[in-house]
Write a protein that holds these residues in place. Sequence first.
Motif, short mmCIF file in Angstrom:
data_model
loop_
_atom_site.label_atom_id
_atom_site.label_comp_id
_atom_site.label_asym_id
_atom_site.label_seq_id
_atom_site.Cartn_x
_atom_site.Cartn_y
_atom_site.Cartn_z
N VAL A 78 53.62 33.92 64.78
CA VAL A 78 52.53 34.90 64.90
C VAL A 78 51.38 34.33 65.71
O VAL A 78 50.86 34.97 66.64
CB VAL A 78 52.05 35.32 63.50
N LEU A 79 50.98 33.10 65.38
CA LEU A 79 49.86 32.47 66.09
C LEU A 79 50.21 32.27 67.56
O LEU A 79 49.34 32.41 68.45
CB LEU A 79 49.51 31.14 65.43
N GLN A 80 51.46 31.94 67.84
CA GLN A 80 51.89 31.75 69.23
C GLN A 80 51.74 33.06 70.01
O GLN A 80 51.27 33.07 71.16
CB GLN A 80 53.34 31.28 69.26
N ARG A 81 52.09 34.18 69.39
CA ARG A 81 51.96 35.47 70.05
C ARG A 81 50.49 35.79 70.34
O ARG A 81 50.14 36.33 71.39
CB ARG A 81 52.54 36.57 69.16
N ILE A 82 49.62 35.44 69.39
CA ILE A 82 48.18 35.70 69.60
C ILE A 82 47.67 34.87 70.76
O ILE A 82 46.93 35.37 71.63
CB ILE A 82 47.39 35.40 68.30
N LEU A 83 48.05 33.59 70.80
CA LEU A 83 47.57 32.71 71.87
C LEU A 83 48.09 33.18 73.23
O LEU A 83 47.36 33.15 74.23
CB LEU A 83 48.02 31.28 71.61
N MET A 84 49.33 33.61 73.27
CA MET A 84 49.92 34.02 74.55
C MET A 84 49.39 35.36 75.02
O MET A 84 49.33 35.64 76.21
CB MET A 84 51.46 34.11 74.41
N GLY A 85 48.98 36.20 74.07
CA GLY A 85 48.61 37.56 74.43
C GLY A 85 47.14 37.80 74.63
O GLY A 85 46.72 38.94 74.82
N THR A 86 46.30 36.74 74.59
CA THR A 86 44.86 36.91 74.72
C THR A 86 44.40 36.46 76.09
O THR A 86 44.73 35.36 76.53
CB THR A 86 44.11 36.11 73.64
N ASP A 87 43.64 37.31 76.73
CA ASP A 87 43.09 36.95 78.03
C ASP A 87 41.75 37.66 78.18
O ASP A 87 41.42 38.56 77.40
CB ASP A 87 44.04 37.34 79.16
N VAL A 111 51.29 36.49 55.45
CA VAL A 111 52.02 36.17 56.69
C VAL A 111 52.81 37.38 57.15
O VAL A 111 52.86 37.71 58.35
CB VAL A 111 52.94 34.96 56.47
N ARG A 112 53.43 38.11 56.20
CA ARG A 112 54.20 39.30 56.58
C ARG A 112 53.29 40.39 57.15
O ARG A 112 53.68 41.13 58.06
CB ARG A 112 54.99 39.82 55.37
N ILE A 113 52.08 40.50 56.62
CA ILE A 113 51.13 41.48 57.16
C ILE A 113 50.80 41.14 58.60
O ILE A 113 50.76 42.02 59.47
CB ILE A 113 49.85 41.49 56.29
N LEU A 114 50.56 39.85 58.88
CA LEU A 114 50.28 39.45 60.26
C LEU A 114 51.46 39.75 61.17
O LEU A 114 51.28 40.21 62.31
CB LEU A 114 49.94 37.96 60.30
N GLU A 115 52.68 39.48 60.68
CA GLU A 115 53.87 39.78 61.49
C GLU A 115 53.95 41.27 61.80
O GLU A 115 54.23 41.68 62.94
CB GLU A 115 55.14 39.34 60.74
N ARG A 116 53.69 42.08 60.81
CA ARG A 116 53.73 43.54 61.01
C ARG A 116 52.71 43.99 62.05
O ARG A 116 53.02 44.82 62.91
CB ARG A 116 53.47 44.22 59.66
N LEU A 117 51.53 43.44 62.00
CA LEU A 117 50.48 43.86 62.93
C LEU A 117 50.73 43.33 64.34
O LEU A 117 50.56 44.06 65.33
CB LEU A 117 49.11 43.37 62.43
N ILE A 118 51.13 42.07 64.45
CA ILE A 118 51.33 41.49 65.79
C ILE A 118 52.47 42.19 66.51
O ILE A 118 52.43 42.40 67.72
CB ILE A 118 51.58 39.97 65.67
N ARG A 119 53.52 42.54 65.74
CA ARG A 119 54.64 43.24 66.36
C ARG A 119 54.39 44.75 66.48
O ARG A 119 55.24 45.48 66.96
CB ARG A 119 55.91 42.99 65.55
N SER A 179 57.23 31.22 60.42
CA SER A 179 56.86 32.61 60.70
C SER A 179 55.39 32.71 61.11
O SER A 179 55.04 33.44 62.05
CB SER A 179 57.10 33.48 59.46
N LEU A 180 54.55 31.95 60.42
CA LEU A 180 53.12 32.00 60.75
C LEU A 180 52.85 31.44 62.13
O LEU A 180 52.05 32.00 62.90
CB LEU A 180 52.33 31.22 59.68
N PHE A 181 53.52 30.35 62.49
CA PHE A 181 53.31 29.77 63.82
C PHE A 181 53.81 30.69 64.93
O PHE A 181 53.25 30.73 66.02
CB PHE A 181 53.98 28.39 63.92
N PRO A 210 46.35 46.13 67.35
CA PRO A 210 46.62 46.71 66.03
C PRO A 210 45.66 46.15 64.97
O PRO A 210 45.72 44.96 64.65
CB PRO A 210 48.07 46.30 65.74
N SER A 211 44.79 46.98 64.50
CA SER A 211 43.85 46.66 63.40
C SER A 211 43.33 45.23 63.45
O SER A 211 43.70 44.38 62.63
CB SER A 211 44.53 46.90 62.05
N PRO A 212 42.47 44.90 64.41
CA PRO A 212 41.94 43.52 64.48
C PRO A 212 41.18 43.12 63.22
O PRO A 212 41.11 41.93 62.90
CB PRO A 212 41.01 43.58 65.70
N TRP A 213 40.68 44.10 62.47
CA TRP A 213 39.92 43.77 61.26
C TRP A 213 40.83 43.13 60.22
O TRP A 213 40.47 42.13 59.61
CB TRP A 213 39.28 45.04 60.70
#
Length: 1018
Positions: free
Chosen positions: A278-287, A226-234, A274-276, A248-251
Amino acid sequence: MALSGMRGLSVFISDIRNCQNKEQERLRVDKELGNLRTRFKNEKGLTHYEKKKYVWKMLYIYMLGYDVDFGHMEAVSLISAPKYPEKQVGYIVTSCLLNENHDFLRLAINTVRNDIIGRNETFQCLALTLVGNIGGREFAESLAPDVQKLLISSSVRPLVRKKAALCLLRLYRKNPDVVNVDGWADRMAQLLDERDLGVLTSSMSLLVALVANNHDAYWSSLPKCVRILERLIRNQDVPQEYTYYGIPSPWIQVKTMRALQYFPTIEDPNTRRSLFEVLQRILMGTDVVKNVNKNNASHAVLFEALALVMHLDAEKEMMSQCIALLGKFIAVREPNIRYLGLENMTRMLMVTEVQEIIKRHQAQIITSLKDPDISIRRRALDLLYGMCDVSNAKDIVEELLQYLSTADFAMREELSLKAAILAEKFAPDLSWYVDVILQLIDKAGDFVSDDIWFRVVQFVTNNEDLQPYAALKARSYLDKPAIHETMVKVSAYILGEYGHLLARRPGCSPKEIFIIINEKLPTVSTSTIPILLSTYAKILMHSQPPDKELQSQIWAIFSKYEGCIDSEIQQRAVEYHALSRKGAALMDILAEMPKFPERQSSLIKKAEDSEADTAEQSAIKLRTQQQASNALVVTDQLPANGPQPVGQLGIVKVPSMSITDDNTSEQEVTRENGILTVIDSQPPSTASPDLLGDLLGPLAIEGPSVTTHQPEPSVASDLQSGIRADALAIEPVEELANNVQPIGDIAERFHALIVKDSGVLYEDPYIQIGIKAEWRAHQGRFLLYLGNKNIAPLLSVQAMILPPSHLQIELSLVPETIPPRAQVQCPVEVINLRPSRDLAVLDFSYKFGTHVQVNVKLRLPALLNKFLQPIQLSAEEFFPQWRSLSGPPLKLQEVVRGVRPMPLAEMTNLFNSLRVMVCPGLDPNANNLVASTTFYSESTRAMLCLMRIETDPADRSQLRMTIASGDPVLTSELKEFIKEQLVHIPIPSTPMPPQTQPVSSPTTAMSDPGDLLAGLLN
């Protein structure tokens, strides 16, 4: 010296590039291979440097597609060279030419280990790359501890550690025991603290493999993921080289979210929150943007996030946001995005309380049913089926019925089945259900199984208020000039039972009903005639006192069929004829069918049972089964309440009363015309949707031999000694036999694969065998696709290839069990030793349940033409070769009769499809063709083949064919093969004159002394 050595390789590459045709290239390669063999024979005198330059040439020849069956030892020996250039060549060539089971690799294990534990990072990287590519179980047992030390060592550079992580992943896949769970879990968690994203990417790939097999041991890794995802999303501390189109590193993001899906639902509130976020940021930032590469990366992350949201059973607000985002995707122009949107929305149906949100997009989903892409149409159909309930069933079923008229034939069976299930499951009233099923039969009769109309009969019989309406609707369909045979069956049965309820309506008297039904009698098959005979007997029963004219007409029909060769039809005709003479007593003998016990439709029950299995659970089960086999198993991932194949969803076969004996399986006792009959309650499966339709085309051969085991009915002897042959009036004769017949013409499927490299080899109601091949020189490789079409597994699966003497064939291990709705891929390697037209045969067998055992022998399309390579020759190249091949046995000529008449353009296409290149302009006679090709085998190597076809424009059914090559066996075999293809379909014409008559010249050009080409070709 280095310059001269590399210059030799450069000169060789230049020579290859300057070759004018494939034959010149082959000659140059053969010359070089001969030089290399000579050099390697004097191996004791070769230095490491000399070996290096020769092995480089050997690798280049291999990359061109030629076999290199020597020099492997020299390549392996270079691994131990002290200098980097020689060692590099040894590692690269060994990785390319050898596989994990090659004996020579054992000789290199100690050298590879010394490089791994040494201090030279460059050598470590070479060794780790070799093991990561071709390491097997022996490498895993010998090298795993050393690779683990490298991975966790803080003194080793990240470049080496990321290769060590991927190397350990390879070794773990080959032998899971090399990673000790107890000692490795904490170290795996420490690796996730790595700041270098290269090491982190490789470590995350390793973690996904570990938690897939045992997530319980790696709970300590979950919060770090979860912390890795936070680091990448931010975008915290992410180097530019790991940012892909601003992402940031989609892989790592995709791998991390995939690893999290193997853990159960997260209970810790802080980690979950924390995980939610992160997921919220992904959903909001994809178009959706115009850049395709950015779209691919962002959508890869998004769809993995959607899968994780469903896995975590997120709050309704987040689920609504996911569905709203998918709703945008199914409305865009890009077909790939529309497909993914529909597929993921279907998966969303597995989550509770979201159907109402998905219904808001119903109009757009219905629009997708008309998409030009059949894959998108299938996903839209799955989604409509899954989202249907009482509130929208009427609209959805009506849309499916409208779409049925224009739908592809590949989809109509699935459409019909789903519409029938939805109509029964969510019918607002039974009259609407009857309307839907009759419309279904009318629009797609060929794709509607008998089980569906059997179910309609049950409903009509059990509901007296429905009987007049059903009879009236059935009568109205009979007025159509052309209706499907299934419509004839259901209409005749319903009117036979309840037609008397319409006696006061115009056009519905017994005589008028008989006339309209009897008009269909000459058009139906033998399976429908017994139903019509039963209907005639019922009409006589309801017309008491009898209409003399009507009675005589019906009796005449009974008399006609009393001598029928079909025992079922004959027995019905004899008995109905005798019974109809009993007058008023007929009312008691042929009484109406009693009501059936209310029970859930087996079609709906099985559809609901399938909802328990999610796509993820099915995948996990199949991964477990796959470990025992080299074959690749792929599931058809269906939505939770998605479609099921017809064979799985057998609707109750006939209206019946069920009885159970202590020592037997459930049987059904059915009363028809005063006779009780026992039949099995489980009907044989019928054809299912095509598993492989998106990938493979038509094809197959010899039919199956079938062994069926019918359980003995345990009922009273008076039932058994009754009249089982009478059966039910609505029971088709062939259904009782439980025989498995192939779907489609097997021979036609085989002939289609002669000119194609992919298609269906064989299909029956339980399995589909497809093939997809590729051919290069004298070698071939193809995949056998074994697709289970049912929800029950296929057992005792056995496959053996019986090769002719000229083919060397190796079939990979075939699993004994094919899971439900799964597809198994079995690789087959083929080597052509010499020219021959003999065929390889696949001996295949399987069992389905305890009643059916099937064995088929299928010709495999590894034919002579698969080892041909078309070549275009100019006049300067063609004629010298043609003159040098003078007379038999190298040049053979034959006048061929019985040829399929075809224009020259079609014949040109036929030759091209057979891998023979027609060379235009070489023959001045426009009615003739000149062609060339190259044949490959181990004995002949590359052999040039030339041919001339002379046709007669006045009689396209005959031609003269001349074939020439440098090998007499090849010439003879190729001539016979081409002849077979030209005459393989008989022509509907007058018989040809006997062979004893004088043979006339097929064309005037052949006997014309002015033919400029005659002197050159003949």
